[in-house]
Design a protein around this motif. Structure first.
Motif, short mmCIF file in Angstrom:
data_model
loop_
_atom_site.label_atom_id
_atom_site.label_comp_id
_atom_site.label_asym_id
_atom_site.label_seq_id
_atom_site.Cartn_x
_atom_site.Cartn_y
_atom_site.Cartn_z
N THR A 101 4.40 -26.12 55.41
CA THR A 101 4.52 -26.88 56.65
C THR A 101 5.53 -26.21 57.55
OG1 THR A 101 4.02 -28.91 55.44
CG2 THR A 101 4.97 -29.16 57.63
N PHE A 102 5.15 -25.97 58.81
CA PHE A 102 5.95 -25.25 59.79
C PHE A 102 6.92 -26.20 60.49
CE2 PHE A 102 6.40 -24.05 64.28
CZ PHE A 102 6.80 -22.73 64.21
N TYR A 103 8.19 -25.81 60.54
CA TYR A 103 9.19 -26.58 61.28
C TYR A 103 9.95 -25.65 62.20
CZ TYR A 103 8.26 -30.28 57.94
OH TYR A 103 7.64 -31.24 57.19
N ARG A 104 10.10 -26.05 63.46
CA ARG A 104 10.80 -25.23 64.46
C ARG A 104 12.31 -25.40 64.41
NH1 ARG A 104 8.34 -25.17 70.23
NH2 ARG A 104 9.86 -23.51 70.30
N GLN A 124 17.15 -12.74 62.69
CA GLN A 124 17.43 -14.07 63.22
C GLN A 124 16.37 -15.05 62.74
OE1 GLN A 124 18.05 -14.18 67.44
NE2 GLN A 124 17.74 -16.38 67.58
N VAL A 125 16.77 -16.27 62.38
CA VAL A 125 15.84 -17.29 61.90
C VAL A 125 14.98 -17.77 63.05
CG1 VAL A 125 15.62 -19.57 60.85
CG2 VAL A 125 17.41 -18.02 60.07
N LEU A 126 13.66 -17.76 62.83
CA LEU A 126 12.70 -18.23 63.84
C LEU A 126 12.23 -19.65 63.56
CD1 LEU A 126 10.47 -15.03 64.07
CD2 LEU A 126 12.25 -15.74 65.66
N CYS A 127 12.04 -19.96 62.26
CA CYS A 127 11.52 -21.26 61.88
C CYS A 127 11.75 -21.46 60.38
CB CYS A 127 10.02 -21.36 62.19
SG CYS A 127 9.00 -20.25 61.20
N ILE A 128 11.31 -22.61 59.91
CA ILE A 128 11.35 -22.91 58.47
C ILE A 128 9.93 -23.29 58.05
CG2 ILE A 128 12.15 -24.57 56.75
CD1 ILE A 128 14.74 -24.81 58.31
N ALA A 131 7.54 -25.33 51.50
CA ALA A 131 6.51 -25.14 50.47
C ALA A 131 7.04 -25.71 49.16
CB ALA A 131 6.17 -23.67 50.32
N MET A 132 6.35 -26.70 48.64
CA MET A 132 6.72 -27.33 47.37
C MET A 132 8.17 -27.81 47.38
SD MET A 132 4.69 -24.80 44.75
CE MET A 132 5.18 -25.73 43.33
N LYS A 133 8.54 -28.50 48.46
CA LYS A 133 9.87 -29.09 48.66
C LYS A 133 10.99 -28.05 48.80
CE LYS A 133 8.25 -33.23 48.43
NZ LYS A 133 8.03 -33.97 49.63
N LEU A 134 10.64 -26.78 48.96
CA LEU A 134 11.63 -25.74 49.23
C LEU A 134 11.52 -25.32 50.68
CD1 LEU A 134 11.23 -23.48 46.07
CD2 LEU A 134 13.08 -25.06 46.56
N MET A 135 12.67 -25.21 51.34
CA MET A 135 12.71 -24.80 52.75
C MET A 135 12.92 -23.29 52.81
SD MET A 135 12.19 -27.53 54.32
CE MET A 135 12.32 -29.29 54.15
N ASN A 136 11.95 -22.58 53.36
CA ASN A 136 12.00 -21.11 53.45
C ASN A 136 12.23 -20.71 54.90
OD1 ASN A 136 10.93 -20.35 50.62
ND2 ASN A 136 9.50 -21.89 51.36
N GLU A 137 13.36 -20.05 55.16
CA GLU A 137 13.64 -19.57 56.51
C GLU A 137 12.80 -18.33 56.79
OE1 GLU A 137 17.86 -18.91 56.74
OE2 GLU A 137 18.23 -21.01 57.22
N ILE A 138 12.17 -18.30 57.94
CA ILE A 138 11.37 -17.14 58.35
C ILE A 138 12.18 -16.39 59.40
CG2 ILE A 138 9.17 -16.36 59.28
CD1 ILE A 138 9.03 -17.91 56.55
N ASP A 139 12.54 -15.16 59.08
CA ASP A 139 13.37 -14.34 59.96
C ASP A 139 12.52 -13.42 60.80
OD1 ASP A 139 15.55 -15.48 58.66
OD2 ASP A 139 15.75 -13.81 57.25
N SER A 140 13.07 -13.05 61.96
CA SER A 140 12.40 -12.09 62.83
C SER A 140 12.51 -10.70 62.24
CB SER A 140 13.03 -12.12 64.23
OG SER A 140 12.45 -11.12 65.03
N GLU A 141 11.42 -9.97 62.30
CA GLU A 141 11.43 -8.57 61.86
C GLU A 141 11.62 -7.64 63.05
OE1 GLU A 141 7.76 -7.96 59.78
OE2 GLU A 141 8.11 -9.67 58.46
N TYR A 142 11.79 -8.23 64.25
CA TYR A 142 11.83 -7.44 65.48
C TYR A 142 12.95 -7.89 66.39
CZ TYR A 142 7.03 -7.09 63.79
OH TYR A 142 5.92 -6.93 63.00
N ASP A 143 13.43 -6.98 67.24
CA ASP A 143 14.30 -7.31 68.36
C ASP A 143 13.40 -7.52 69.56
OD1 ASP A 143 16.66 -6.95 66.91
OD2 ASP A 143 16.83 -4.84 67.45
#
Length: 169
Positions: A101-104, A124-128, A131-143
Motif C-alpha cells: 500500500t502506497f503512502y505519500r 531522499q525518501v519519496l514515499c512509504i 507490506a505485511m505490516k512493515l513500512m518500507n521507505e522508497i528512496d529516490s535513485e536520482y537527483d
C-alpha cells in the motif's frame, strides 16, 4: 493511422483507465498519458518518415493519405507543447520494488514527503510502501525534480508499478 483509429485508441485508454499508452505505427508515434489532474494529454511528434511530408514524389495515394492526421491532431499537442518538450528531456521513473500500500507521508495528516515540483536528491525518501505490516521507505535513485506522482495516497501498488516521474538534472 487515421482519425478514427486514434479515437478508438483514446476510448480504449479511457475504458481501461490506463495512465499512459504509447504506440508507433507507420512512422507515426502516438503517446497518451494522464496529467496530474487526470486529463489525457496526447503527444504527436512530427512524423519521422519523409515520404509522408512529400506526397508529390510519386507515392501511391494510400501512403500520402495519413499526412492530414498529425495536422488535425497537432492542436491538442500544441496546447501542452512546452510541457511535452520538458518531459521529453529526461524523465526517470521510480517504480515500486514491492507489492503493498502506497503512502505519500509518514502518518495520516502529515505533509507528503514530496509533491510535484519538489527538488529531490539521490537517497531522499519519496514515499512509504506498507507490506505485511512493515513500512518500507522508497528512496529516490536520482537527483532532480518530481514531475509526476502516478499513485494516490492509500492505494495498493504492484511490483514494478510506476510511482513517480523525476526530471533528472
Amino acid at each position: 493511422m487515421d482519425l478514427n483509429q486514434i479515437k478508438q485508441i483514446l476510448d480504449l485508454v479511457r475504458e481501461h483507465e490506463l495512465s499512459e499508452f504509447e504506440i508507433e505505427h507507420d512512422g507515426l508515434r502516438l503517446k497518451i498519458r494522464k496529467d496530474v489532474n487526470g486529463a489525457h494529454v496526447v503527444t504527436l511528434p512530427a512524423p519521422v518518415v519523409p515520404a509522408v511530408v512529400m506526397p508529390g514524389a510519386g507515392l501511391p495515394p494510400v501512403l500520402a493519405a495519413p499526412a492530414p492526421v498529425p495536422v488535425a491532431a497537432a492542436p491538442a499537442a500544441a496546447l501542452d507543447d512546452e510541457a511535452a518538450a520538458d518531459t521529453e528531456i529526461e524523465l526517470a521513473v521510480v517504480k515500486s520494488p514491492i507489492v503493498g500500500t502506497f503512502y505519500r507521508s509518514s502518518e495520516p495528516g502529515a505533509p507528503p514527503f514530496v509533491d510535484v515540483g519538489t527538488t529531490v536528491k539521490k537517497g531522499q525518501v519519496l514515499c512509504i510502501i506498507e507490506a505485511m505490516k512493515l513500512m518500507n521507505e522508497i528512496d529516490s535513485e536520482y537527483d532532480g525534480e518530481v514531475a509526476n506522482v502516478y499513485v494516490e495516497n492509500g492505494q495498493p501498488v504492484q511490483y514494478g508499478e510506476r510511482l513517480f516521474a523525476i526530471r533528472t538534472r
